[in-house]
Design a protein around this motif. Structure first.
Motif, PDB file in Angstrom:
ATOM      1  N   PRO A  34      28.799  36.702  53.021  1.00 23.34           N
ATOM      2  CA  PRO A  34      28.494  35.349  52.819  1.00 23.34           C
ATOM      3  C   PRO A  34      27.928  35.293  51.361  1.00 23.34           C
ATOM      4  O   PRO A  34      27.276  36.580  50.912  1.00 23.34           O
ATOM      5  N   ASP A  35      27.941  34.169  50.674  1.00 24.73           N
ATOM      6  CA  ASP A  35      27.082  33.814  49.812  1.00 24.73           C
ATOM      7  C   ASP A  35      26.003  32.938  50.130  1.00 24.73           C
ATOM      8  O   ASP A  35      24.926  33.298  50.187  1.00 24.73           O
ATOM      9  N   LEU A  36      26.386  31.636  50.396  1.00 22.93           N
ATOM     10  CA  LEU A  36      25.495  30.642  50.599  1.00 22.93           C
ATOM     11  C   LEU A  36      25.013  30.487  52.060  1.00 22.93           C
ATOM     12  O   LEU A  36      24.000  30.436  52.492  1.00 22.93           O
ATOM     13  N   SER A  37      25.956  31.011  53.016  1.00 22.41           N
ATOM     14  CA  SER A  37      25.619  30.794  54.280  1.00 22.41           C
ATOM     15  C   SER A  37      26.869  31.749  55.253  1.00 22.41           C
ATOM     16  O   SER A  37      27.980  31.616  54.730  1.00 22.41           O
ATOM     17  N   HIS A  54      41.115  46.900  43.972  1.00 24.44           N
ATOM     18  CA  HIS A  54      41.617  48.185  43.469  1.00 24.44           C
ATOM     19  C   HIS A  54      43.053  48.133  43.258  1.00 24.44           C
ATOM     20  O   HIS A  54      43.772  48.709  42.494  1.00 24.44           O
ATOM     21  N   ALA A  55      43.556  47.629  44.555  1.00 24.54           N
ATOM     22  CA  ALA A  55      45.061  47.684  44.804  1.00 24.54           C
ATOM     23  C   ALA A  55      45.745  47.001  43.319  1.00 24.54           C
ATOM     24  O   ALA A  55      47.065  47.173  43.012  1.00 24.54           O
ATOM     25  N   TYR A  56      45.071  45.775  42.900  1.00 25.65           N
ATOM     26  CA  TYR A  56      45.462  45.069  41.642  1.00 25.65           C
ATOM     27  C   TYR A  56      45.342  45.910  40.589  1.00 25.65           C
ATOM     28  O   TYR A  56      45.859  45.562  39.314  1.00 25.65           O
ATOM     29  N   GLY A  57      44.650  46.907  40.371  1.00 31.31           N
ATOM     30  CA  GLY A  57      44.451  47.652  39.304  1.00 31.31           C
ATOM     31  C   GLY A  57      42.820  47.656  38.509  1.00 31.31           C
ATOM     32  O   GLY A  57      42.612  48.346  37.872  1.00 31.31           O
ATOM     33  N   MET A  58      42.099  46.612  39.335  1.00 34.39           N
ATOM     34  CA  MET A  58      40.611  46.480  38.871  1.00 34.39           C
ATOM     35  C   MET A  58      39.960  47.569  39.030  1.00 34.39           C
ATOM     36  O   MET A  58      39.954  48.560  39.981  1.00 34.39           O
ATOM     37  N   ARG A  59      38.780  48.030  38.055  1.00 30.31           N
ATOM     38  CA  ARG A  59      37.946  49.092  38.021  1.00 30.31           C
ATOM     39  C   ARG A  59      36.792  48.905  38.765  1.00 30.31           C
ATOM     40  O   ARG A  59      35.863  49.707  39.209  1.00 30.31           O
ATOM     41  N   GLY A  60      36.393  47.725  38.859  1.00 29.75           N
ATOM     42  CA  GLY A  60      35.128  47.285  39.520  1.00 29.75           C
ATOM     43  C   GLY A  60      34.591  45.753  39.458  1.00 29.75           C
ATOM     44  O   GLY A  60      35.086  45.003  38.922  1.00 29.75           O
ATOM     45  N   TRP A  61      33.152  45.503  40.050  1.00 26.47           N
ATOM     46  CA  TRP A  61      32.874  44.240  39.896  1.00 26.47           C
ATOM     47  C   TRP A  61      31.307  44.296  40.131  1.00 26.47           C
ATOM     48  O   TRP A  61      30.823  45.202  40.644  1.00 26.47           O
ATOM     49  N   VAL A  62      30.853  43.001  39.627  1.00 23.26           N
ATOM     50  CA  VAL A  62      29.406  42.855  39.893  1.00 23.26           C
ATOM     51  C   VAL A  62      29.368  41.898  41.024  1.00 23.26           C
ATOM     52  O   VAL A  62      29.601  40.844  40.738  1.00 23.26           O
ATOM     53  N   LEU A  63      28.404  42.328  41.951  1.00 25.71           N
ATOM     54  CA  LEU A  63      28.618  41.386  43.042  1.00 25.71           C
ATOM     55  C   LEU A  63      27.394  40.640  42.870  1.00 25.71           C
ATOM     56  O   LEU A  63      26.066  41.028  42.661  1.00 25.71           O
ATOM     57  N   LYS A  64      27.753  39.031  43.190  1.00 25.53           N
ATOM     58  CA  LYS A  64      26.635  38.286  42.675  1.00 25.53           C
ATOM     59  C   LYS A  64      26.301  37.310  44.041  1.00 25.53           C
ATOM     60  O   LYS A  64      27.224  36.891  44.710  1.00 25.53           O
ATOM     61  N   SER A  65      25.112  36.923  43.988  1.00 29.48           N
ATOM     62  CA  SER A  65      24.701  35.757  45.135  1.00 29.48           C
ATOM     63  C   SER A  65      23.843  34.804  44.542  1.00 29.48           C
ATOM     64  O   SER A  65      22.999  35.152  43.761  1.00 29.48           O
ATOM     65  N   HIS A  66      24.037  33.529  44.852  1.00 31.73           N
ATOM     66  CA  HIS A  66      23.083  32.736  44.419  1.00 31.73           C
ATOM     67  C   HIS A  66      21.621  32.606  45.202  1.00 31.73           C
ATOM     68  O   HIS A  66      20.722  31.991  44.732  1.00 31.73           O
ATOM     69  N   TRP A  68      20.564  35.616  47.330  1.00 31.69           N
ATOM     70  CA  TRP A  68      19.787  36.978  47.756  1.00 31.69           C
ATOM     71  C   TRP A  68      20.298  38.137  46.740  1.00 31.69           C
ATOM     72  O   TRP A  68      21.478  38.105  46.237  1.00 31.69           O
ATOM     73  N   PRO A  69      19.278  39.120  46.457  1.00 27.68           N
ATOM     74  CA  PRO A  69      19.758  40.271  45.641  1.00 27.68           C
ATOM     75  C   PRO A  69      21.033  40.961  46.456  1.00 27.68           C
ATOM     76  O   PRO A  69      20.838  41.028  47.595  1.00 27.68           O
ATOM     77  N   THR A  70      21.709  41.639  45.543  1.00 31.95           N
ATOM     78  CA  THR A  70      23.000  42.158  46.120  1.00 31.95           C
ATOM     79  C   THR A  70      23.141  43.840  46.058  1.00 31.95           C
ATOM     80  O   THR A  70      24.067  44.354  46.606  1.00 31.95           O
ATOM     81  N   MET A  71      21.873  44.423  45.445  1.00 33.07           N
ATOM     82  CA  MET A  71      21.953  45.662  45.333  1.00 33.07           C
ATOM     83  C   MET A  71      22.440  46.597  46.649  1.00 33.07           C
ATOM     84  O   MET A  71      22.975  47.452  46.670  1.00 33.07           O
ATOM     85  N   ASP A  72      21.452  46.398  47.583  1.00 29.88           N
ATOM     86  CA  ASP A  72      21.796  46.946  49.114  1.00 29.88           C
ATOM     87  C   ASP A  72      23.257  46.951  49.590  1.00 29.88           C
ATOM     88  O   ASP A  72      23.859  47.971  49.947  1.00 29.88           O
TER      89      ASP A  72
END
Length: 334
Positions: A34-37, A54-66, A68-72
């Motif tokens: 989730p992001d907000l809830s 990845h199936a679309y060919g993408m190499r990665g992304w930055v996981l963001k949340s409004h 909480w921190p997303t590192m873990d």
């Protein structure tokens, strides 16, 4: 097990070269679930969407949340991806509930593996003033939100128009730890002061959502001259409350040049397609409006890797992308 043609996959509905513009793409603004809830299930789990990307060919992304921190969470998704060559990076957004703009919070986030820092979004004074889309969602979700947001609204500038000390200190931590900085929902004046210091300290910086605050893309030259990249994301084009169209984006790209632009998704509402399909649609529409394949690769692959200070990956090619989707379709059927 061979793919059962009676069991459709998402790829069955796509053109055969659907991955032509996303090969090697890195999304610098991908919202998780989730992001907000957790009660608002807008799409599938992060690991499933990452595999689709990845199936679309993408190499990665930055996981963001409004919120909480997303590192873990990013680390867990990365673990579950196993040997899949797809990078999931964690971030922190400096809204009030994590301490606002704080060098201490950023240092701790970096200790947990954060590689990207976003300035306040709904917590920014400029966003509270405009009462943006996220604020309206959080107001529906939490009865005390409006009072909380207005009481804790964050400005990056003091009364004299100078950067507040904690903002300068936070940018200094980004420089020390090698972090990418996004301007969040700061006003253009605030963002300009942030970008100026980022240039002096050699911090890579992305101007986030600039068309929230201006309809004149010529104003963005002031940022690109300082080395900032301008982010244009697919979310505002899909949001039914937005006044922007893809032609606005095409005009902005022509004005400031694709060498200064990054394309991202930023989608998480229930009415949006999955992240990679949102990006694919944006790229295809921009191609229709005149952006060349090289320009799209610049905005989707080269520039995001430059901001992350990573080596640009070699193209896998459309055939490899299609084969990956076919394999995943077979695994799903099994």
């Amino acid at each position: 097990m061979d793919h059962d043609p009676a069991t459709p996959t998402f790829a069955d509905a796509l053109p055969p070269d659907f991955g032509r513009f996303l090969d090697g793409a890195f999304d610098l603004h991908a919202h998780g679930q989730p992001d907000l809830s957790a009660s608002t299930m807008n799409r599938g789990p992060d690991i499933g969407v990452a595999r689709l990307a990845h199936a679309y060919g993408m190499r990665g992304w930055v996981l963001k949340s409004h919120l909480w921190p997303t590192m873990d969470r990013a680390a867990l998704v990365q673990r579950d991806l196993g040997d899949t060559p797809f990078d999931v990076l964690g971030s922190i957004t400096l809204n009030p509930q994590v301490g606002g703009i704080s060098p201490t919070a950023v240092g701790w986030a970096a200790d947990h593996g954060a590689q990207v820092v976003f300035m306040p979004t709904w917590g920014a004074s400029a966003d509270v003033e405009r009462w943006g889309y996220i604020s309206r969602l959080l107001e529906r979700q939490t009865a005390t939100f409006a009072e909380y947001a207005r009481a804790h609204a964050i400005s990056a500038l003091d009364a004299r128009g100078a950067l507040r000390p904690e903002v300068a200190d936070t940018i200094a931590v980004c420089a020390e730890r090698g972090l990418l900085l996004g301007t969040g929902h700061l006003s253009l004046d605030e963002s300009h002061a942030v970008v100026e210091l980022c240039r002096r300290l050699d911090v890579p910086v992305m101007l986030t959502h600039p068309l929230h605050f201006t309809d004149d893309p010529s104003q963005l030259h002031a940022f690109t001259r300082l080395g900032a990249y301008v982010e244009l994301s697919s979310a505002p084009l899909i949001n039914p409350e937005s006044h922007h169209s893809v032609r606005d984006f095409a005009d902005a790209i022509r004005e400031i040049g694709p060498e200064h632009v990054v394309l991202s998704s930023d989608v998480f509402s229930r009415w949006v397609p999955p992240i990679p399909e949102s990006l694919r649609t944006l790229a295809e529409q921009l191609h229709y409006l005149g952006c060349t394949p090289d320009e799209l690769r610049r905005m989707l692959v080269v520039n995001p890797h430059a901001l992350l200070r990573r080596e640009v990956p070699e193209p896998r090619g459309a055939g490899a992308v299609q084969a990956q989707v076919a394999v995943q379709g077979s695994e799903a059927a099994a």
